[in-house]
Design a protein around this motif. Structure first.
Motif, mmCIF file in Angstrom:
data_model
loop_
_atom_site.group_PDB
_atom_site.id
_atom_site.type_symbol
_atom_site.label_atom_id
_atom_site.label_comp_id
_atom_site.label_asym_id
_atom_site.label_seq_id
_atom_site.Cartn_x
_atom_site.Cartn_y
_atom_site.Cartn_z
ATOM 1 N N GLN A 48 -4.802 -19.117 -47.067
ATOM 2 C CA GLN A 48 -5.653 -19.840 -46.066
ATOM 3 C C GLN A 48 -4.615 -20.603 -45.458
ATOM 4 O O GLN A 48 -4.658 -21.718 -46.409
ATOM 5 N N TRP A 49 -4.225 -20.926 -44.179
ATOM 6 C CA TRP A 49 -3.792 -21.772 -44.114
ATOM 7 C C TRP A 49 -4.254 -23.808 -43.732
ATOM 8 O O TRP A 49 -4.016 -24.184 -43.782
ATOM 9 N N PHE A 50 -6.043 -23.111 -42.736
ATOM 10 C CA PHE A 50 -6.316 -23.908 -42.795
ATOM 11 C C PHE A 50 -8.158 -24.034 -44.070
ATOM 12 O O PHE A 50 -8.182 -23.405 -44.319
ATOM 13 N N SER A 51 -8.026 -25.016 -43.764
ATOM 14 C CA SER A 51 -9.658 -25.431 -44.782
ATOM 15 C C SER A 51 -11.490 -25.296 -45.018
ATOM 16 O O SER A 51 -10.873 -24.909 -42.520
ATOM 17 N N VAL A 52 -12.046 -24.966 -45.157
ATOM 18 C CA VAL A 52 -13.487 -23.961 -44.600
ATOM 19 C C VAL A 52 -14.167 -24.953 -43.722
ATOM 20 O O VAL A 52 -14.212 -24.922 -42.346
ATOM 21 N N GLU A 53 -13.413 -26.500 -43.818
ATOM 22 C CA GLU A 53 -13.796 -27.036 -42.633
ATOM 23 C C GLU A 53 -13.495 -27.056 -41.305
ATOM 24 O O GLU A 53 -13.747 -27.620 -40.055
ATOM 25 N N ASP A 54 -12.437 -27.437 -41.649
ATOM 26 C CA ASP A 54 -11.262 -27.113 -40.540
ATOM 27 C C ASP A 54 -11.262 -25.544 -39.714
ATOM 28 O O ASP A 54 -11.709 -25.638 -38.265
ATOM 29 N N ARG A 55 -11.376 -24.530 -40.616
ATOM 30 C CA ARG A 55 -11.923 -23.520 -39.945
ATOM 31 C C ARG A 55 -13.924 -23.248 -38.844
ATOM 32 O O ARG A 55 -13.531 -23.099 -37.710
ATOM 33 N N MET A 56 -14.451 -23.758 -39.525
ATOM 34 C CA MET A 56 -15.700 -24.372 -39.116
ATOM 35 C C MET A 56 -15.439 -24.792 -37.682
ATOM 36 O O MET A 56 -15.589 -24.611 -36.202
ATOM 37 N N ARG A 57 -14.512 -26.263 -37.691
ATOM 38 C CA ARG A 57 -14.440 -27.083 -36.600
ATOM 39 C C ARG A 57 -13.781 -26.147 -35.620
ATOM 40 O O ARG A 57 -14.724 -26.236 -34.364
ATOM 41 N N ILE A 58 -13.075 -25.586 -35.523
ATOM 42 C CA ILE A 58 -12.144 -24.614 -34.584
ATOM 43 C C ILE A 58 -13.298 -23.214 -34.160
ATOM 44 O O ILE A 58 -13.402 -23.572 -32.532
ATOM 45 N N VAL A 59 -13.917 -23.181 -35.330
ATOM 46 C CA VAL A 59 -14.903 -21.213 -34.690
ATOM 47 C C VAL A 59 -16.200 -22.328 -33.722
ATOM 48 O O VAL A 59 -15.930 -22.201 -32.792
ATOM 49 N N ARG A 60 -16.540 -23.378 -33.699
ATOM 50 C CA ARG A 60 -17.945 -24.240 -33.099
ATOM 51 C C ARG A 60 -17.413 -24.361 -32.151
ATOM 52 O O ARG A 60 -17.344 -24.043 -30.643
ATOM 53 N N GLU A 61 -16.235 -25.357 -32.491
ATOM 54 C CA GLU A 61 -16.158 -25.828 -30.546
ATOM 55 C C GLU A 61 -15.167 -24.177 -29.376
ATOM 56 O O GLU A 61 -15.605 -24.482 -28.703
ATOM 57 N N VAL A 63 -16.822 -21.683 -29.848
ATOM 58 C CA VAL A 63 -18.163 -21.105 -29.554
ATOM 59 C C VAL A 63 -19.404 -21.659 -28.737
ATOM 60 O O VAL A 63 -20.615 -21.224 -28.269
ATOM 61 N N LYS A 64 -18.464 -23.069 -28.385
ATOM 62 C CA LYS A 64 -19.487 -23.866 -28.323
ATOM 63 C C LYS A 64 -20.744 -23.454 -26.782
ATOM 64 O O LYS A 64 -21.677 -23.711 -26.515
ATOM 65 N N SER A 65 -20.040 -22.511 -25.830
ATOM 66 C CA SER A 65 -20.832 -22.204 -24.543
ATOM 67 C C SER A 65 -21.516 -21.378 -24.714
ATOM 68 O O SER A 65 -21.883 -20.757 -23.566
ATOM 69 N N LEU A 66 -21.420 -19.940 -25.770
ATOM 70 C CA LEU A 66 -22.353 -19.491 -25.924
ATOM 71 C C LEU A 66 -24.080 -19.503 -26.638
ATOM 72 O O LEU A 66 -23.368 -20.790 -27.431
ATOM 73 N N PRO A 67 -24.384 -19.760 -25.746
ATOM 74 C CA PRO A 67 -25.938 -20.126 -26.078
ATOM 75 C C PRO A 67 -26.510 -19.752 -27.207
ATOM 76 O O PRO A 67 -26.998 -20.455 -28.127
ATOM 77 N N ASN A 68 -26.296 -18.266 -27.410
ATOM 78 C CA ASN A 68 -27.447 -17.388 -28.367
ATOM 79 C C ASN A 68 -26.201 -16.940 -30.186
ATOM 80 O O ASN A 68 -26.533 -16.295 -30.675
ATOM 81 N N VAL A 69 -25.265 -17.955 -30.202
ATOM 82 C CA VAL A 69 -24.609 -18.210 -30.822
ATOM 83 C C VAL A 69 -24.370 -19.456 -31.879
ATOM 84 O O VAL A 69 -23.951 -20.446 -32.023
ATOM 85 N N ARG A 70 -24.311 -19.395 -33.771
ATOM 86 C CA ARG A 70 -24.339 -20.156 -34.222
ATOM 87 C C ARG A 70 -23.387 -19.798 -35.253
ATOM 88 O O ARG A 70 -22.919 -19.233 -35.579
ATOM 89 N N VAL A 71 -22.282 -20.859 -35.845
ATOM 90 C CA VAL A 71 -21.473 -20.848 -36.798
ATOM 91 C C VAL A 71 -22.085 -21.399 -37.835
ATOM 92 O O VAL A 71 -22.849 -22.468 -38.303
ATOM 93 N N GLU A 72 -21.840 -21.389 -39.337
ATOM 94 C CA GLU A 72 -22.363 -21.170 -40.777
ATOM 95 C C GLU A 72 -21.233 -21.161 -41.586
ATOM 96 O O GLU A 72 -20.499 -19.960 -40.816
ATOM 97 N N GLN A 73 -21.042 -21.319 -42.687
ATOM 98 C CA GLN A 73 -20.570 -21.786 -43.969
ATOM 99 C C GLN A 73 -20.414 -20.993 -44.988
ATOM 100 O O GLN A 73 -22.198 -20.966 -45.364
ATOM 101 N N SER A 74 -19.889 -20.133 -45.775
ATOM 102 C CA SER A 74 -20.852 -19.701 -46.981
ATOM 103 C C SER A 74 -19.724 -19.291 -48.344
ATOM 104 O O SER A 74 -18.447 -19.022 -47.504
ATOM 105 N N ALA A 75 -19.547 -20.350 -49.439
ATOM 106 C CA ALA A 75 -18.627 -19.658 -50.214
ATOM 107 C C ALA A 75 -18.800 -18.525 -51.366
ATOM 108 O O ALA A 75 -18.365 -18.016 -52.050
ATOM 109 N N GLY A 76 -20.006 -17.777 -50.872
ATOM 110 C CA GLY A 76 -20.321 -16.747 -51.616
ATOM 111 C C GLY A 76 -19.653 -15.601 -51.060
ATOM 112 O O GLY A 76 -18.781 -15.599 -50.412
#
Ligand code: PNS
Length: 172
Positions: A48-61, A63-76
């Motif tokens: 992976q190029w990006f850490s999970v924290e970076d990938r989360m931040r990029i995804v969250r940013e 999809v932020k205009s989509l009201p019924n979308v939430r972003v979560e992460q899992s290491a499992g």
């Protein structure tokens, strides 16, 4: 699911980085399901190029205009994440026959790990059927303009990474 209308679908991926083909699928899923949970996971087969924290931040940013979308992460395991989330559906996008070959063992394994969890598929929109995170990274290495293919947050993260590589500080 026993005849109960599904309330949520999990859209999993490594999102390294998220691109416009992913966003198209997320938006379309959000029109079909009341809730879309984008799950940022580890793909052990891909460096992976990006850490999970970076990938989360990029995804969250992105999809932020989509009201019924939430972003979560899992290491499992995805199957465990889906069960814990209370959802019963995994959504994956299909661009080609090769994608179906890649998806089939994962869907069968996830069903074995979490009986009752189904994987469903949406066809990629034709104008994104060629697009992959791997292709985006290849274009990025050669300095191509990515604005057609990735959301602004991913473009900024890629530019930041390229600057760090050029300055001799690999990875964010
Ligand atoms: O976007 P990708 O890289 O094609 O997504 C693959 C992903 C992250 C969904 C898959 O690697 C995954 O489910 N990882 C979590 C660990 C897991 O459950 N592995 C077994 C899958 S059968």
């Amino acid at each position: 699911m026993d005849g109960v209308a599904p309330s949520a679908v999990v859209f999993p991926g490594s999102f390294d980085p998220i691109h416009n083909g992913h966003l198209d699928l997320i938006e379309r899923a959000g029109r079909v399901f009341p809730q879309v949970i984008v799950a940022v996971l580890k793909n052990v087969s891909k460096a992976q190029w990006f850490s999970v924290e970076d990938r989360m931040r990029i995804v969250r940013e992105s999809v932020k205009s989509l009201p019924n979308v939430r972003v979560e992460q899992s290491a499992g395991l995805l199957a465990e994440f889906v069960e814990q989330s209370g959802a019963h559906l995994i959504l994956r996008g299909i661009r080609s026959g090769a994608d179906l070959d890649y998806e089939r063992p994962m869907a069968i394994t996830n069903q074995a790990l979490a009986p009752g969890v189904e994987t469903i598929f949406l066809l990629a929109s034709p104008h994104f059927a060629h697009l992959s995170a791997t292709l985006v990274k290849e274009l990025a290495v050669f300095g191509a303009d990515l604005s057609r293919w990735v959301p602004p947050a991913a473009q900024a993260a890629i530019a930041r990474r390229s600057r760090q590589e050029n300055d001799g500080h690999p990875r964010e």
